[in-house]
Design an enzyme around this catalytic site. Structure first.
Site, PDB file in Angstrom:
ATOM      1  N   ASP A 175      53.905   6.472  13.009  1.00 14.79           N
ATOM      2  CA  ASP A 175      53.637   6.366  14.443  1.00 14.79           C
ATOM      3  C   ASP A 175      54.939   6.111  15.191  1.00 14.79           C
ATOM      4  O   ASP A 175      55.931   5.653  14.607  1.00 14.79           O
ATOM      5  CB  ASP A 175      52.619   5.261  14.730  1.00 14.79           C
ATOM      6  CG  ASP A 175      53.148   3.868  14.402  1.00 14.79           C
ATOM      7  OD1 ASP A 175      53.652   3.698  13.270  1.00 14.79           O
ATOM      8  OD2 ASP A 175      53.057   2.961  15.257  1.00 14.79           O
ATOM      9  N   GLU A 229      52.779   0.768  13.078  1.00 15.35           N
ATOM     10  CA  GLU A 229      53.857  -0.211  13.097  1.00 15.35           C
ATOM     11  C   GLU A 229      54.291  -0.533  14.517  1.00 15.35           C
ATOM     12  O   GLU A 229      54.697  -1.656  14.810  1.00 15.35           O
ATOM     13  CB  GLU A 229      55.050   0.314  12.279  1.00 15.35           C
ATOM     14  CG  GLU A 229      56.087  -0.754  11.936  1.00 15.35           C
ATOM     15  CD  GLU A 229      57.105  -1.004  13.031  1.00 15.35           C
ATOM     16  OE1 GLU A 229      57.743  -2.079  13.005  1.00 15.35           O
ATOM     17  OE2 GLU A 229      57.279  -0.144  13.929  1.00 15.35           O
TER      18      GLU A 229
END
Length: 466
Positions: A95, A157
Protein backbone atom coordinates in the site's frame (compact mmCIF):
# COMPACT_ATOMS: atom_id res chain seq x y z
CA UNK A 1 23.05 -24.86 -4.83
CA UNK A 2 22.59 -21.68 -2.75
CA UNK A 3 25.79 -21.97 -0.71
CA UNK A 4 27.86 -22.41 -3.89
CA UNK A 5 26.92 -19.01 -5.26
CA UNK A 6 29.70 -16.44 -4.89
CA UNK A 7 29.47 -12.70 -4.42
CA UNK A 8 30.60 -12.12 -8.02
CA UNK A 9 27.81 -14.41 -9.22
CA UNK A 10 25.28 -12.57 -7.07
CA UNK A 11 26.43 -9.28 -8.53
CA UNK A 12 26.37 -10.50 -12.13
CA UNK A 13 22.99 -12.19 -11.74
CA UNK A 14 21.54 -9.07 -10.19
CA UNK A 15 22.90 -6.93 -13.01
CA UNK A 16 21.29 -9.27 -15.54
CA UNK A 17 17.97 -9.04 -13.67
CA UNK A 18 17.85 -5.25 -13.48
CA UNK A 19 16.07 -4.52 -16.79
CA UNK A 20 13.22 -6.78 -15.71
CA UNK A 21 13.30 -5.41 -12.14
CA UNK A 22 12.92 -1.88 -13.49
CA UNK A 23 10.00 -2.80 -15.72
CA UNK A 24 8.29 -4.79 -12.97
CA UNK A 25 8.65 -1.88 -10.55
CA UNK A 26 7.11 0.46 -13.11
CA UNK A 27 4.22 -1.97 -13.47
CA UNK A 28 3.60 -1.98 -9.71
CA UNK A 29 3.67 1.83 -9.54
CA UNK A 30 0.71 1.95 -11.92
CA UNK A 31 -1.57 0.52 -9.21
CA UNK A 32 -2.97 3.37 -7.04
CA UNK A 33 -2.95 1.08 -4.02
CA UNK A 34 -4.03 3.62 -1.40
CA UNK A 35 -5.55 1.69 1.51
CA UNK A 36 -6.85 4.77 3.34
CA UNK A 37 -10.59 4.86 4.13
CA UNK A 38 -12.57 6.55 1.36
CA UNK A 39 -10.30 5.38 -1.47
CA UNK A 40 -11.42 2.64 -3.88
CA UNK A 41 -10.59 -0.90 -2.82
CA UNK A 42 -10.23 -2.35 -6.31
CA UNK A 43 -6.70 -1.03 -7.00
CA UNK A 44 -5.52 -2.20 -3.58
CA UNK A 45 -6.81 -5.73 -4.11
CA UNK A 46 -5.42 -5.74 -7.65
CA UNK A 47 -2.02 -4.73 -6.26
CA UNK A 48 -2.15 -7.62 -3.80
CA UNK A 49 -2.81 -10.01 -6.68
CA UNK A 50 -0.02 -8.47 -8.76
CA UNK A 51 2.43 -8.77 -5.86
CA UNK A 52 1.59 -12.44 -5.37
CA UNK A 53 1.97 -13.10 -9.10
CA UNK A 54 5.34 -11.31 -9.20
CA UNK A 55 6.72 -13.26 -6.24
CA UNK A 56 5.62 -16.52 -7.79
CA UNK A 57 7.25 -15.58 -11.08
CA UNK A 58 10.49 -14.78 -9.23
CA UNK A 59 10.65 -18.16 -7.51
CA UNK A 60 8.40 -18.02 -4.43
CA UNK A 61 6.07 -20.77 -5.61
CA UNK A 62 4.26 -21.31 -2.29
CA UNK A 63 2.63 -17.88 -2.18
CA UNK A 64 -0.91 -16.93 -1.26
CA UNK A 65 -3.10 -14.11 -0.01
CA UNK A 66 -3.99 -14.21 3.67
CA UNK A 67 -7.30 -12.66 4.65
CA UNK A 68 -6.74 -10.09 7.40
CA UNK A 69 -10.00 -9.51 9.30
CA UNK A 70 -11.16 -5.93 8.88
CA UNK A 71 -8.42 -5.01 6.43
CA UNK A 72 -6.71 -5.74 3.15
CA UNK A 73 -5.02 -9.09 2.51
CA UNK A 74 -1.38 -9.77 3.23
CA UNK A 75 0.77 -11.58 0.69
CA UNK A 76 2.52 -14.54 2.31
CA UNK A 77 4.85 -17.26 1.04
CA UNK A 78 7.46 -19.75 2.17
CA UNK A 79 10.50 -21.68 0.97
CA UNK A 80 11.60 -24.45 3.35
CA UNK A 81 15.16 -24.18 4.69
CA UNK A 82 17.88 -26.61 3.64
CA UNK A 83 18.92 -28.97 6.46
CA UNK A 84 20.58 -27.05 9.27
CA UNK A 85 19.91 -23.63 7.73
CA UNK A 86 18.14 -20.73 9.48
CA UNK A 87 15.00 -19.02 8.23
CA UNK A 88 14.52 -15.34 7.44
CA UNK A 89 11.27 -13.46 6.96
CA UNK A 90 11.34 -10.69 4.36
CA UNK A 91 8.92 -7.81 4.95
CA UNK A 92 7.67 -5.02 2.70
CA UNK A 93 4.29 -3.39 2.04
CA UNK A 94 2.27 -2.86 -1.12
CA UNK A 95 0.00 0.00 0.00
CA UNK A 96 1.08 3.59 -0.58
CA UNK A 97 0.32 7.15 0.48
CA UNK A 98 -2.29 9.14 -1.47
CA UNK A 99 -0.99 11.21 -4.39
CA UNK A 100 -2.59 13.78 -6.69
CA UNK A 101 -1.04 15.56 -9.64
CA UNK A 102 -2.35 18.90 -8.38
CA UNK A 103 -0.38 18.53 -5.13
CA UNK A 104 2.74 19.59 -7.05
CA UNK A 105 3.83 16.46 -8.91
CA UNK A 106 5.77 17.21 -12.07
CA UNK A 107 4.30 14.07 -13.67
CA UNK A 108 1.28 11.89 -13.01
CA UNK A 109 2.10 9.98 -9.78
CA UNK A 110 0.65 6.73 -11.14
CA UNK A 111 2.52 6.84 -14.44
CA UNK A 112 6.15 5.83 -13.81
CA UNK A 113 8.81 7.99 -15.43
CA UNK A 114 12.50 7.07 -15.74
CA UNK A 115 14.79 10.09 -15.71
CA UNK A 116 18.47 10.61 -14.85
CA UNK A 117 18.86 7.14 -13.37
CA UNK A 118 15.77 7.39 -11.16
CA UNK A 119 12.22 6.06 -11.40
CA UNK A 120 9.52 8.55 -10.40
CA UNK A 121 6.05 7.63 -9.17
CA UNK A 122 4.12 7.05 -5.96
CA UNK A 123 5.51 3.99 -4.21
CA UNK A 124 8.70 3.94 -6.27
CA UNK A 125 10.61 3.86 -2.99
CA UNK A 126 7.98 3.42 -0.28
CA UNK A 127 7.64 0.55 -0.56
CA UNK A 128 7.26 -1.09 -3.95
CA UNK A 129 11.04 -1.02 -4.22
CA UNK A 130 10.98 -3.23 -1.11
CA UNK A 131 8.81 -5.73 -2.95
CA UNK A 132 11.32 -5.81 -5.80
CA UNK A 133 14.27 -6.26 -3.41
CA UNK A 134 12.44 -9.18 -1.81
CA UNK A 135 11.49 -10.82 -5.10
CA UNK A 136 14.86 -10.29 -6.79
CA UNK A 137 16.86 -11.65 -3.83
CA UNK A 138 14.92 -14.90 -4.25
CA UNK A 139 15.36 -14.95 -8.01
CA UNK A 140 19.12 -14.41 -7.70
CA UNK A 141 19.23 -17.94 -6.21
CA UNK A 142 16.77 -19.19 -8.85
CA UNK A 143 14.17 -19.99 -6.23
CA UNK A 144 16.58 -22.04 -4.09
CA UNK A 145 18.06 -19.64 -1.52
CA UNK A 146 20.66 -20.90 0.98
CA UNK A 147 18.29 -20.30 3.90
CA UNK A 148 14.62 -20.81 4.56
CA UNK A 149 12.55 -17.86 3.41
CA UNK A 150 9.21 -16.50 4.52
CA UNK A 151 7.74 -13.45 2.82
CA UNK A 152 5.23 -11.00 4.29
CA UNK A 153 3.97 -8.12 2.15
CA UNK A 154 1.51 -6.00 4.11
CA UNK A 155 -1.41 -4.07 2.61
CA UNK A 156 -2.03 -1.47 5.35
CA UNK A 157 1.31 -0.16 6.59
CA UNK A 158 0.46 3.43 5.65
CA UNK A 159 -2.92 3.47 7.39
CA UNK A 160 -4.60 1.80 10.35
CA UNK A 161 -3.23 -1.74 10.18
CA UNK A 162 -5.27 -4.81 11.05
CA UNK A 163 -2.24 -7.09 10.78
CA UNK A 164 -1.12 -6.69 14.40
CA UNK A 165 -3.95 -8.79 15.82
CA UNK A 166 -3.41 -11.45 13.15
CA UNK A 167 0.29 -11.79 14.05
CA UNK A 168 -0.56 -12.12 17.74
CA UNK A 169 -3.13 -14.81 16.94
CA UNK A 170 -0.91 -16.77 14.51
CA UNK A 171 2.69 -16.45 15.73
CA UNK A 172 3.69 -19.76 14.13
CA UNK A 173 3.45 -18.20 10.66
CA UNK A 174 6.09 -15.64 11.57
CA UNK A 175 8.66 -17.79 13.36
CA UNK A 176 12.11 -17.15 11.94
CA UNK A 177 15.67 -16.35 12.94
CA UNK A 178 15.78 -12.87 11.41
CA UNK A 179 13.38 -10.34 9.94
CA UNK A 180 14.59 -8.39 6.92
CA UNK A 181 12.59 -5.17 6.63
CA UNK A 182 13.11 -3.58 3.20
CA UNK A 183 11.27 -0.39 4.09
CA UNK A 184 14.12 1.96 4.91
CA UNK A 185 17.37 3.12 3.37
CA UNK A 186 20.30 5.52 3.41
CA UNK A 187 20.73 9.25 3.81
CA UNK A 188 22.50 9.65 0.47
CA UNK A 189 22.89 7.49 -2.63
CA UNK A 190 25.81 5.10 -2.35
CA UNK A 191 26.42 5.54 1.38
CA UNK A 192 25.19 2.38 3.15
CA UNK A 193 23.49 2.56 6.53
CA UNK A 194 21.74 0.15 8.84
CA UNK A 195 18.71 1.55 10.62
CA UNK A 196 18.88 0.65 14.29
CA UNK A 197 15.91 2.51 15.80
CA UNK A 198 12.54 4.03 14.95
CA UNK A 199 10.46 6.51 16.90
CA UNK A 200 6.96 5.62 18.02
CA UNK A 201 3.83 7.71 17.48
CA UNK A 202 0.88 8.73 19.63
CA UNK A 203 -2.02 11.01 18.82
CA UNK A 204 -5.03 12.63 20.42
CA UNK A 205 -7.85 15.07 19.66
CA UNK A 206 -8.37 18.10 21.88
CA UNK A 207 -11.73 19.87 21.72
CA UNK A 208 -12.53 23.26 23.26
CA UNK A 209 -16.04 24.61 23.91
CA UNK A 210 -16.92 28.07 25.23
CA UNK A 211 -20.44 28.98 24.07
CA UNK A 212 -23.75 27.27 23.42
CA UNK A 213 -23.77 28.65 19.86
CA UNK A 214 -22.05 31.28 17.70
CA UNK A 215 -22.71 34.87 18.74
CA UNK A 216 -22.01 38.31 17.25
CA UNK A 217 -18.34 39.25 17.72
CA UNK A 218 -19.14 42.93 18.06
CA UNK A 219 -21.88 42.50 20.62
CA UNK A 220 -20.12 39.88 22.74
CA UNK A 221 -16.42 40.02 21.78
CA UNK A 222 -14.06 41.27 24.45
CA UNK A 223 -15.60 39.39 27.35
CA UNK A 224 -16.82 36.01 26.13
CA UNK A 225 -13.90 33.73 25.12
CA UNK A 226 -13.58 32.47 21.57
CA UNK A 227 -12.97 28.69 21.41
CA UNK A 228 -10.47 28.93 18.57
CA UNK A 229 -8.42 31.59 20.38
CA UNK A 230 -8.36 29.39 23.49
CA UNK A 231 -7.26 26.41 21.42
CA UNK A 232 -4.49 28.44 19.77
CA UNK A 233 -3.17 29.48 23.19
CA UNK A 234 -3.14 25.83 24.29
CA UNK A 235 -1.33 24.65 21.17
CA UNK A 236 1.27 27.41 21.56
CA UNK A 237 2.36 25.85 24.87
CA UNK A 238 3.56 22.68 23.13
CA UNK A 239 6.86 24.29 22.03
CA UNK A 240 9.23 26.81 23.55
CA UNK A 241 10.70 29.81 21.76
CA UNK A 242 13.45 27.69 20.18
CA UNK A 243 11.01 25.11 18.88
CA UNK A 244 11.87 22.38 21.38
CA UNK A 245 8.96 20.36 22.75
CA UNK A 246 7.90 22.05 26.00
CA UNK A 247 5.81 19.21 27.45
CA UNK A 248 7.53 18.27 30.70
CA UNK A 249 8.24 14.63 31.56
CA UNK A 250 8.55 13.16 28.06
CA UNK A 251 11.37 10.73 27.42
CA UNK A 252 14.27 11.48 25.08
CA UNK A 253 16.31 8.62 23.66
CA UNK A 254 20.07 8.42 23.41
CA UNK A 255 21.57 10.73 20.77
CA UNK A 256 22.28 9.12 17.40
CA UNK A 257 25.90 8.23 16.68
CA UNK A 258 25.50 9.29 13.04
CA UNK A 259 24.92 12.95 12.24
CA UNK A 260 22.34 14.11 9.72
CA UNK A 261 23.94 16.75 7.46
CA UNK A 262 21.86 19.93 7.62
CA UNK A 263 22.11 20.66 3.91
CA UNK A 264 20.71 17.23 3.03
CA UNK A 265 17.91 17.66 5.56
CA UNK A 266 16.97 21.10 4.25
CA UNK A 267 16.91 19.89 0.66
CA UNK A 268 14.93 16.70 1.30
CA UNK A 269 12.43 18.54 3.53
CA UNK A 270 11.92 21.24 0.91
CA UNK A 271 12.59 23.94 3.52
CA UNK A 272 12.03 27.42 2.10
CA UNK A 273 15.00 29.73 1.82
CA UNK A 274 15.71 31.60 5.05
CA UNK A 275 13.46 29.46 7.27
CA UNK A 276 15.18 28.43 10.50
CA UNK A 277 15.37 24.89 11.80
CA UNK A 278 13.60 24.43 15.12
CA UNK A 279 14.83 22.70 18.27
CA UNK A 280 18.28 22.36 19.77
CA UNK A 281 20.92 19.67 19.93
CA UNK A 282 22.27 17.40 17.17
CA UNK A 283 19.99 17.26 14.14
CA UNK A 284 20.01 13.45 14.15
CA UNK A 285 18.77 13.41 17.74
CA UNK A 286 15.99 15.89 16.96
CA UNK A 287 14.69 13.62 14.18
CA UNK A 288 15.49 10.14 15.44
CA UNK A 289 15.45 10.04 19.24
CA UNK A 290 13.73 13.09 20.75
CA UNK A 291 9.97 13.70 20.85
CA UNK A 292 8.40 16.00 18.29
CA UNK A 293 4.85 17.36 18.14
CA UNK A 294 2.80 18.29 15.09
CA UNK A 295 -0.72 19.67 14.81
CA UNK A 296 -1.98 17.62 11.89
CA UNK A 297 -5.54 18.92 11.65
CA UNK A 298 -7.86 21.63 12.97
CA UNK A 299 -11.65 21.83 12.96
CA UNK A 300 -12.52 25.52 12.70
CA UNK A 301 -14.31 27.73 10.16
CA UNK A 302 -12.48 28.12 6.86
CA UNK A 303 -11.62 31.58 5.58
CA UNK A 304 -14.24 31.23 2.86
CA UNK A 305 -16.89 30.37 5.47
CA UNK A 306 -15.80 32.95 8.05
CA UNK A 307 -18.22 35.39 9.67
CA UNK A 308 -18.05 38.03 12.37
CA UNK A 309 -18.84 35.64 15.21
CA UNK A 310 -17.29 34.19 18.31
CA UNK A 311 -16.53 30.52 17.58
CA UNK A 312 -18.17 28.23 20.14
CA UNK A 313 -16.19 25.07 19.37
CA UNK A 314 -12.76 24.28 17.94
CA UNK A 315 -10.73 21.07 17.88
CA UNK A 316 -7.27 19.89 16.81
CA UNK A 317 -5.66 16.53 16.19
CA UNK A 318 -2.14 16.29 17.56
CA UNK A 319 0.48 13.73 16.57
CA UNK A 320 3.58 13.21 18.68
CA UNK A 321 6.61 11.17 17.71
CA UNK A 322 8.16 9.58 20.78
CA UNK A 323 11.59 8.21 21.65
CA UNK A 324 12.27 4.69 20.33
CA UNK A 325 12.29 3.19 23.84
CA UNK A 326 9.46 5.28 25.34
CA UNK A 327 6.22 3.81 26.72
CA UNK A 328 3.55 5.09 24.29
CA UNK A 329 0.71 5.03 26.82
CA UNK A 330 2.76 6.99 29.34
CA UNK A 331 3.87 9.59 26.76
CA UNK A 332 0.34 10.02 25.43
CA UNK A 333 -1.13 10.62 28.87
CA UNK A 334 1.59 13.17 29.65
CA UNK A 335 0.63 15.03 26.46
CA UNK A 336 -3.09 14.86 27.23
CA UNK A 337 -2.58 16.09 30.78
CA UNK A 338 -0.46 18.98 29.50
CA UNK A 339 -3.25 20.07 27.15
CA UNK A 340 -5.85 19.97 29.91
CA UNK A 341 -3.62 22.01 32.22
CA UNK A 342 -2.93 24.57 29.47
CA UNK A 343 -6.60 25.45 28.96
CA UNK A 344 -7.22 29.16 29.75
CA UNK A 345 -10.25 30.88 31.21
CA UNK A 346 -11.90 27.68 32.52
CA UNK A 347 -13.02 26.74 29.01
CA UNK A 348 -14.52 23.29 28.62
CA UNK A 349 -11.92 20.85 27.32
CA UNK A 350 -12.16 17.23 26.19
CA UNK A 351 -9.03 15.32 25.19
CA UNK A 352 -9.52 11.96 23.47
CA UNK A 353 -6.92 9.30 22.74
CA UNK A 354 -6.62 8.28 19.07
CA UNK A 355 -3.57 6.03 18.82
CA UNK A 356 -0.49 4.85 20.69
CA UNK A 357 2.25 2.92 18.89
CA UNK A 358 5.63 1.87 20.25
CA UNK A 359 8.94 2.78 18.71
CA UNK A 360 11.58 0.15 18.17
CA UNK A 361 15.23 -0.50 18.88
CA UNK A 362 16.78 -3.33 16.89
CA UNK A 363 18.37 -6.03 19.06
CA UNK A 364 22.15 -5.73 18.81
CA UNK A 365 25.03 -8.17 19.03
CA UNK A 366 23.70 -11.04 16.93
CA UNK A 367 25.48 -12.69 14.02
CA UNK A 368 22.71 -11.43 11.73
CA UNK A 369 23.76 -7.84 12.33
CA UNK A 370 27.36 -8.78 11.60
CA UNK A 371 26.27 -10.47 8.37
CA UNK A 372 24.17 -7.46 7.38
CA UNK A 373 27.06 -5.04 7.89
CA UNK A 374 29.38 -7.23 5.80
CA UNK A 375 26.75 -7.58 3.09
CA UNK A 376 26.19 -3.82 2.87
CA UNK A 377 29.88 -3.00 2.94
CA UNK A 378 30.59 -5.51 0.17
CA UNK A 379 27.65 -4.45 -2.01
CA UNK A 380 28.31 -0.71 -1.67
CA UNK A 381 32.09 -0.81 -1.33
CA UNK A 382 32.02 1.61 1.60
CA UNK A 383 31.96 1.46 5.42
CA UNK A 384 28.51 1.04 6.94
CA UNK A 385 26.96 3.72 9.14
CA UNK A 386 24.17 3.36 11.70
CA UNK A 387 21.20 5.71 11.86
CA UNK A 388 17.77 6.08 13.31
CA UNK A 389 14.47 6.81 11.60
CA UNK A 390 11.97 9.39 12.73
CA UNK A 391 9.01 7.50 11.30
CA UNK A 392 7.36 4.43 12.74
CA UNK A 393 6.65 0.83 11.75
CA UNK A 394 4.38 -0.33 14.61
CA UNK A 395 4.36 -3.92 13.34
CA UNK A 396 8.02 -4.41 14.34
CA UNK A 397 7.14 -4.35 18.03
CA UNK A 398 4.38 -6.89 17.40
CA UNK A 399 6.74 -9.17 15.47
CA UNK A 400 9.34 -8.90 18.23
CA UNK A 401 6.76 -9.99 20.80
CA UNK A 402 5.75 -12.93 18.60
CA UNK A 403 9.34 -14.03 17.90
CA UNK A 404 11.49 -12.64 20.75
CA UNK A 405 14.74 -14.34 19.68
CA UNK A 406 14.73 -13.06 16.08
CA UNK A 407 17.08 -10.37 14.83
CA UNK A 408 15.92 -7.38 12.79
CA UNK A 409 17.69 -6.02 9.70
CA UNK A 410 16.29 -2.67 8.50
CA UNK A 411 17.43 -1.30 5.15
CA UNK A 412 16.17 -0.55 1.65
CA UNK A 413 16.56 1.55 -1.49
CA UNK A 414 15.45 4.88 -0.04
CA UNK A 415 17.86 7.81 -0.03
CA UNK A 416 16.62 10.61 2.20
CA UNK A 417 18.25 13.27 0.05
CA UNK A 418 16.09 12.64 -3.03
CA UNK A 419 13.48 9.90 -2.57
CA UNK A 420 10.81 12.24 -1.08
CA UNK A 421 8.70 9.42 0.36
CA UNK A 422 5.14 10.54 1.22
CA UNK A 423 5.82 13.73 -0.73
CA UNK A 424 5.54 14.89 -4.32
CA UNK A 425 7.82 13.48 -7.02
CA UNK A 426 8.75 10.37 -5.03
CA UNK A 427 11.55 8.43 -6.72
CA UNK A 428 14.11 5.67 -6.35
CA UNK A 429 17.66 5.55 -7.64
CA UNK A 430 18.07 2.50 -9.89
CA UNK A 431 21.68 1.97 -8.82
CA UNK A 432 20.64 2.07 -5.17
CA UNK A 433 17.95 -0.51 -5.90
CA UNK A 434 20.52 -2.78 -7.54
CA UNK A 435 22.97 -2.48 -4.65
CA UNK A 436 20.16 -3.21 -2.19
CA UNK A 437 19.29 -6.43 -4.03
CA UNK A 438 22.94 -7.47 -4.02
CA UNK A 439 23.21 -6.73 -0.28
CA UNK A 440 20.07 -8.66 0.63
CA UNK A 441 21.12 -11.65 -1.50
CA UNK A 442 24.61 -11.66 -0.02
CA UNK A 443 23.13 -11.45 3.48
CA UNK A 444 21.33 -14.74 2.90
CA UNK A 445 24.67 -16.43 2.18
CA UNK A 446 26.47 -14.85 5.11
CA UNK A 447 23.62 -15.51 7.53
CA UNK A 448 23.63 -19.18 6.52
CA UNK A 449 27.39 -19.44 7.09
CA UNK A 450 27.10 -17.79 10.50
CA UNK A 451 24.34 -20.16 11.57
CA UNK A 452 26.25 -23.25 10.42
CA UNK A 453 29.39 -22.04 12.22
CA UNK A 454 27.43 -21.45 15.41
CA UNK A 455 25.86 -24.93 15.30
CA UNK A 456 29.29 -26.47 14.67
CA UNK A 457 30.76 -24.64 17.64
CA UNK A 458 27.96 -25.83 19.89
CA UNK A 459 28.45 -29.45 18.81
CA UNK A 460 32.18 -29.23 19.47
CA UNK A 461 31.66 -27.48 22.80
CA UNK A 462 33.51 -24.44 21.58
CA UNK A 463 30.85 -21.89 22.44
CA UNK A 464 29.92 -20.56 25.82
CA UNK A 465 26.42 -21.01 27.13
CA UNK A 466 24.51 -18.28 28.82
Amino acid sequence: MGTEVTFDEIRSRTRALMPDVVEQLKSLIRYPSVAFPGYPSEPVNAMADATAALLKEYGLHDVRLIDIPGGYPAVYGEISPPPGAPTVMMYAHYDVQPAHKEDGWETDPWTPVEKDGRIYGRGATDDKSGIMITAASIRVFRGKPPVGVKVLIEGEEETTSHLDAFVAAHPELFRCDAFIVADNGNLTVGDPALTTSLRGEVSCIVEVRTLESPVHSGTFGGAAPDALVALIRMLATLHDAQGDVAVQGLRSGLPATMEYPEEIYRESAGLLEGVDLIGTGPLGARIWSKPSITVIGIDAPSISASANILIPRAAAKISMRIAPDADPDRELHILMDHLRAAAPWNVHVEVREVSASSGFICPAGGHGVVAARRALETAFGKPVLEKGTGGSIPLLHVLHNAVPHAEFILWGAEDASCSRIHGTNESVDIGELERSIVAQSLFLLLFKKGAVKRISEKKSGGSRSG
